[in-house]
Scaffold this active site. Structure first.
Site, PDB file in Angstrom:
ATOM      1  N   HIS B 119     -13.870  47.241  17.922  1.00 51.83           N
ATOM      2  CA  HIS B 119     -14.751  47.010  16.775  1.00 51.83           C
ATOM      3  C   HIS B 119     -16.145  46.727  17.336  1.00 51.83           C
ATOM      4  O   HIS B 119     -16.261  46.197  18.443  1.00 51.83           O
ATOM      5  CB  HIS B 119     -14.207  45.790  16.018  1.00 51.83           C
ATOM      6  CG  HIS B 119     -14.902  45.487  14.737  1.00 51.83           C
ATOM      7  ND1 HIS B 119     -16.094  44.806  14.690  1.00 51.83           N
ATOM      8  CD2 HIS B 119     -14.559  45.748  13.464  1.00 51.83           C
ATOM      9  CE1 HIS B 119     -16.453  44.671  13.417  1.00 51.83           C
ATOM     10  NE2 HIS B 119     -15.547  45.242  12.655  1.00 51.83           N
ATOM     11  N   ASP B 196      -9.864  39.996  21.218  1.00 47.51           N
ATOM     12  CA  ASP B 196     -10.328  40.017  19.831  1.00 47.51           C
ATOM     13  C   ASP B 196      -9.079  40.048  18.946  1.00 47.51           C
ATOM     14  O   ASP B 196      -8.401  41.064  18.851  1.00 47.51           O
ATOM     15  CB  ASP B 196     -11.191  41.270  19.619  1.00 47.51           C
ATOM     16  CG  ASP B 196     -11.534  41.522  18.152  1.00 47.51           C
ATOM     17  OD1 ASP B 196     -11.120  40.717  17.292  1.00 47.51           O
ATOM     18  OD2 ASP B 196     -12.207  42.528  17.870  1.00 47.51           O
ATOM     19  N   GLN B 199      -7.664  41.240  13.889  1.00 46.38           N
ATOM     20  CA  GLN B 199      -6.639  41.949  13.116  1.00 46.38           C
ATOM     21  C   GLN B 199      -5.235  41.522  13.511  1.00 46.38           C
ATOM     22  O   GLN B 199      -4.256  42.068  12.993  1.00 46.38           O
ATOM     23  CB  GLN B 199      -6.772  43.470  13.314  1.00 46.38           C
ATOM     24  CG  GLN B 199      -8.076  44.059  12.826  1.00 46.38           C
ATOM     25  CD  GLN B 199      -8.246  43.975  11.312  1.00 46.38           C
ATOM     26  OE1 GLN B 199      -7.287  43.743  10.571  1.00 46.38           O
ATOM     27  NE2 GLN B 199      -9.465  44.143  10.839  1.00 46.38           N
ATOM     28  N   LYS B 222      -9.899  36.845   7.032  1.00 41.21           N
ATOM     29  CA  LYS B 222      -8.878  37.895   7.049  1.00 41.21           C
ATOM     30  C   LYS B 222      -7.478  37.301   6.983  1.00 41.21           C
ATOM     31  O   LYS B 222      -6.487  38.023   6.957  1.00 41.21           O
ATOM     32  CB  LYS B 222      -9.022  38.751   8.315  1.00 41.21           C
ATOM     33  CG  LYS B 222     -10.284  39.605   8.348  1.00 41.21           C
ATOM     34  CD  LYS B 222     -10.265  40.536   9.544  1.00 41.21           C
ATOM     35  CE  LYS B 222     -11.634  41.010   9.962  1.00 41.21           C
ATOM     36  NZ  LYS B 222     -12.268  41.920   9.025  1.00 41.21           N
TER      37      LYS B 222
END
Lengths: 148, 408
Positions: B119, B196, B199, B222
């Site tokens: 990302h 990261d 997600q 999220k």
């Protein structure tokens, strides 16, 4: 809202321009070239304008994007060709008003030709930026030319 | 799993005359009543600044704020709350690692290794750091199916590598990466491993000690928490050695005219009045998710994605990206329908009340790798069900038919 409402957005003429874009390509580098993109969605346009004595003699575009952005570019290049720069800018103003959902009289709509088909975009706020990308590029190009 | 749908009032509405089908949780998740209530109660009864007041409200706010930190510590199995830093979100967390640890430890000629599937948040900070330090930015190439091979990882990371930064789950391909194995390779070469988890944290169990990563970042919004709150995990010994980059209130210990000292961890990285309600909301979101069980959430999404993949495969002209094996993926599917631009597709689905994402998903180098300018993405969470996927499939058929007719 049902799928039928989509017909307000995807008029046949729009899809035709998307499928068979007019003025796709490049003019040589001596002409005004503008690259613009819409960073939120990744649409991009490369526009070249041949401006002589205040007249847009030729216009070509290349780019990647949705049907709305590409058909708008195709229609725009078609309509501004042969017009005076001021007339092109005036059309950009009318187009921008149309996108904001302002009433446009019949006569002006007629002047817009195929572009009038994009009127429905004003009802889809998320898609207005798609429709105005090519016009923003044109306005930027004209300004560049004036500064020369 | 539908039992949790009732917790999300937002799902109980019609959009454009159709029941809302929310398939954009990878962008941001919906928030359950249990989280909203906790945030509301904080503002109604405890609102006060933290670590300052000596009054009762100040104590309550501080307790709730620090209590949430302990919940986060447990959620990712960090050793100590000193390792849990509140940030605005994943982007700020990763930028903090790059600007603080990175700038203090990377020198000319050093290597920073990332992947093609990052990302922008886990790409641009490293790209800019590499430019500033004249370091070498190296990309781990992807396999054809959008996964990462450890052989390629071993070839890319060298003793010159100082930082390896990788996503745990791709927001486009859905690929779940072997971050634990990559961390081992990074450490063998003397590099630190940055993960990261934007997600991943909302969708699967995370154990930072097991992964043995040095830094890990994720966002609250999220994972059922409010926006504007996120976490940077860092190993204590690394954070101790790293100087803060934001100076001002809250993070100071003692200030003199010409010099100052910082508070101890984690507060030295938390300059200014923090997002107190956000932090408390994140704590409540973690309670909510933990009560359901992260394994169970992962399993539920796995079933949804497996079902969606098998149904979408039947649609002629639909191309899907990322690994075909649902075991290797998280709960999202990125795709393109031949002849229909993803924005146009998203508009048609929106008319049917279906929310998906269309665009480059803040992963432009990956779009280049996929040789597309944009894609559509449907992403799932615990509140989605099989009916949502059926609606998507029907919508895709309708879109296909609509554009076939309109184009002729």
């Amino acid at each position: 809202m049902s799928l039928n409402n989509l017909d307000q957005l995807y008029r046949r003429v729009i899809m035709e321009h998307y499928k068979k874009p007019r003025n796709k390509g490049y003019l040589d580098e001596n002409n005004v070239t503008i690259d613009m993109n819409n960073p939120t969605c990744g649409d991009r346009i490369h526009l070249t304008l041949k401006i002589n004595d205040g007249i847009v003699e030729d216009a070509k575009f290349d780019g990647e994007g949705c049907s709305i952005s590409m058909s708008s570019a195709s229609m725009m290049t078609e309509i501004i060709k042969g017009k005076k720069v001021e007339e092109a800018i005036e059309l950009a103003d009318i187009f921008s008003k149309m996108m904001l959902g302002e009433e446009i009289d019949e006569e002006t709509l007629d002047e817009l030709g195929d572009l009038a088909a994009l009127q429905g975009v004003s009802k889809f706020p998320a898609r207005i930026k798609c429709a105005t990308l090519a016009w923003k590029a044109m306005e930027k190009g004209v300004k560049q030319q004036e500064l020369k | 799993m539908n039992e949790f749908r009732k917790d999300f009032l937002i799902l109980n509405q019609e959009v454009n005359g159709h029941p809302l089908v929310y398939l954009d949780s990878a962008a941001t998740s919906q928030k359950p009543e249990q989280v909203l209530e906790v945030v509301r109660k904080y503002y109604d009864f405890d609102n006060s600044n933290v670590h300052r007041g000596v009054h009762t409200l100040g104590n309550r706010a501080t307790d709730a704020y620090e209590g949430a930190r302990e919940k986060i510590r447990k959620f990712i199995n960090a050793r100590s709350t000193k390792e849990i830093i509140y940030t605005r979100g994943t982007t700020t967390s990763l930028n903090t690692v790059a600007s603080a640890y990175g700038r203090q430890n990377v020198e000319e000629g050093d290597e920073i290794v990332i992947t093609y599937m990052e990302h922008h948040s886990n790409l641009i900070p490293w790209q800019q750091l590499a430019k500033e330090k004249k370091a070498v930015l190296k990309y781990i190439d992807l396999e054809e199916d959008g996964t990462i091979s450890l052989d390629t990882v071993r070839k890319t990371i060298t003793p010159k590598t100082k930082i390896v930064a990788m996503t745990m789950a791709s927001n486009v391909l859905g690929t779940i990466n072997p971050v634990k194995e990559v961390a081992t390779i990074a450490h063998e070469n003397g590099a630190v491993m940055v993960v990261d988890a934007a997600q991943a944290a909302p969708h699967m169990p995370i154990d930072v000690q097991d992964i043995d990563c040095d830094f890990l970042a994720f966002s609250g919004h999220k994972m059922c928490a409010p926006t504007g709150i996120g976490v940077l995990y860092g190993k204590q010994e690394l954070l101790e050695k790293t100087e803060p980059i934001e100076f001002g209130g809250e993070m100071i210990d003692f200030v003199d005219l010409y010099d100052s000292t910082w508070k101890e961890l984690p507060w030295k990285f938390e300059g200014g009045t923090p997002n107190i309600a956000g932090a408390i909301g994140l704590g409540a979101a973690i309670d909510y998710l933990t009560n359901i069980g992260m394994e169970r959430i992962r399993q539920h999404e796995h079933e949804l994605v497996a079902y969606a993949l098998s149904e979408m495969e039947k649609i002629e002209g639909l191309r899907m990206y990322g690994p075909k094996d649902p075991e290797k993926r998280c709960g999202l599917i990125t795709f393109n329908l031949d002849g229909v631009h993803p924005h146009d597709l998203a508009t048609v689905l929106d008319m049917r009340g279906i929310a998906i994402r269309a665009g480059h998903h803040c992963a432009q180098p990956l779009m280049k790798w996929l040789k597309v300018s944009a894609t559509a993405r449907a992403s799932f969470y615990l509140y989605n069900n099989k009916e949502d996927i059926d609606a998507l499939i029907e919508g895709l058929h309708a879109a296909k038919e609509y554009f076939n007719n309109v184009i002729e």
